[in-house]
Enzyme design. Structure first.
Site, short mmCIF file in Angstrom:
data_model
loop_
_atom_site.label_atom_id
_atom_site.label_comp_id
_atom_site.label_asym_id
_atom_site.label_seq_id
_atom_site.Cartn_x
_atom_site.Cartn_y
_atom_site.Cartn_z
CG ASP A 223 -1.81 1.22 1.28
OD1 ASP A 223 -2.91 1.19 0.70
OD2 ASP A 223 -1.40 2.22 1.90
CG ASP B 235 -3.10 3.19 -2.74
OD1 ASP B 235 -4.03 3.99 -2.92
OD2 ASP B 235 -1.91 3.52 -2.81
CG ASP B 236 -3.41 -2.87 0.76
OD1 ASP B 236 -2.87 -3.04 -0.35
OD2 ASP B 236 -2.81 -3.04 1.83
CG LEU B 237 -8.78 -0.52 2.95
CD1 LEU B 237 -9.14 0.55 3.97
CD2 LEU B 237 -9.28 -1.87 3.42
N GLY C 169 -9.40 -3.50 -3.43
CA GLY C 169 -10.32 -4.58 -3.09
C GLY C 169 -11.76 -4.23 -3.38
#
Length: 403
Positions: free
Chosen positions: A146, A174-176, A179
């Site tokens: 991230d 960014d991860d969230l 996803g």
């Protein structure tokens, strides 16, 4: 709620994604975020892990990350590197609707579980991938996390106070976001499959998610050549909009439109500000932001936060407190929304997690089972894929299965 398979299956029968089978090969956070959406809304999630996996979170299978990300799943631990484990996985893939993975691009090809391989045995399969930087291109083989994407994608250059240097955002945004976007892509591909009968490869990356999330800061550059800088707690282009002191704690105030600026001046007892030539336009207020913010701060710090929030809400000016995490969950609106679910756990008894933020009237999603123990549901999962008791026993004897 007991972690009972029959009860869990019954609880999912009325949810929109009931009947959807998902093979979850994800690690860390971005991929599990995608799968969590599908899990919460009734899909049958089979979490596939290597034998001996420690979840990738410091060995804490019962830690807050694992319990939060891997709820509502069944567990299978299988060695995909072994011929027998790979063959068993292919039989699972033949029965699946969706596979989700966030491996490096080269890894899934080395394991022979890539879309090209799996779509040959299951043309209806929707194969969903998250990578650091994209499935092709000069960075496609790099591993990404991230914060690397936050930096590469420009977010750290516009976060924080001017002159203080780059600053990461306080959540793995960014991860969230990747996803969340992948989950939406999965649903698009499933909708198309209803018409065509064929699946698709759906993919995004942390970098693509970050560039997308630049939003108007990106279009400032694309359309006008403006390179945004750090604005701290102020809105980049609108004034006054940001954090202001009160007698007890800071508050957020958004009064930048011509109408709201006029209303704010009257509510603050400073109608004389409306006559200042430099503050009569949005551009003028932003150009003179330092002086304007200082003047507003001198007024707001004279009364407590509750006074300002009540006053400004009454006249229609968006405002609110700046809460710490404890205060968030004590907030009456957050409590009214029921943002906490309790997850059953063998060691913890139960653990709190944040519920899905999606609301579909007439449906009530919830926790059907907690994070699975390593390989907890191996026998039932493999039997559903058509493996006999003898075949499952042979896999276990060869140490292909973990538990």
């Amino acid at each position: 709620m007991p972690d009972d398979s029959a009860a869990a299956a019954k609880a999912a029968t009325t949810l929109p994604l009931n009947g959807l089978r998902v093979l979850d090969l994800t690690l860390a956070r971005a991929g599990p975020t995608c799968v969590r959406h599908l899990a919460d809304w009734g899909a049958d999630i089979i979490r596939i892990e290597p034998p001996g996996n420690n979840d990738g979170f410091g060995g804490a299978r019962d830690g807050f990350d694992s319990v939060n990300l891997h709820r509502n799943k069944r567990g299978l631990a299988i060695d995909l590197k072994s011929p027998e484990g790979h063959a068993a996985f292919l039989r699972l893939a033949a029965t699946a609707d969706v596979v989700v993975e966030n491996m490096r691009m080269q890894v899934k090809h080395r394991l022979k579980i890539d879309y090209e391989t799996l779509s040959k045995i299951n043309p209806r399969l929707v194969y969903a991938s998250i990578s650091g930087f994209g499935q092709t291109g000069p960075y496609s083989t790099r591993g990404g996390v991230d914060q690397i994407a936050q930096g590469l994608g420009g977010l750290m250059s516009i976060t924080g106070e001017p002159g203080r240097g780059p600053m990461r955002v306080g959540i793995p945004i960014d991860d969230l976001t990747a996803g969340n976007l992948l989950a939406m892509g999965v649903m698009m591909a499933l909708y198309e499959r209803e018409k065509t009968g064929k699946g698709r490869w759906v993919h995004t990356s942390l970098l693509e998610a970050q560039v997308f999330m630049l939003d108007f800061q990106a279009t400032r550059w694309l359309q006008k050549g403006e390179i945004a800088g750090q604005a701290g707690n102020d809105h980049p282009v609108n004034t006054p909009m940001g954090v202001f002191p009160s007698a007890d704690k800071p508050i957020n105030i958004a009064a930048s439109s011509p109408k709201l600026w006029a209303v704010f001046c009257k509510a603050a007892g400073r109608e004389d500000w409306l006559a200042k030539p430099e503050w009569q336009t949005a551009e003028g207020r932003t150009a003179d932001r330092a002086a304007l913010n200082a003047a507003v701060s001198e007024v707001t710090r004279q009364k407590p936060s509750a006074y300002w929030i009540e006053l400004l809400e009454e006249v229609g000016i968006p405002c609110g407190p700046i809460n710490n995490i404890r205060e968030v969950f004590e907030d009456p609106q957050v409590q009214h929304l029921g943002m906490v679910w309790d997850v059953p756990h063998a060691k913890l008894g139960k653990a709190g997690v944040v519920r899905t933020p999606i609301n579909i009237e007439g449906h009530t999603p919830g926790i059907r089972r907690g994070v699975p123990a390593l390989g907890e549901h191996a026998d039932e999962i493999l039997a559903e894929a058509g493996l006999t008791t003898e075949e499952i026993a042979a896999l276990r004897a060869k140490k292909v299965l973990g538990e």
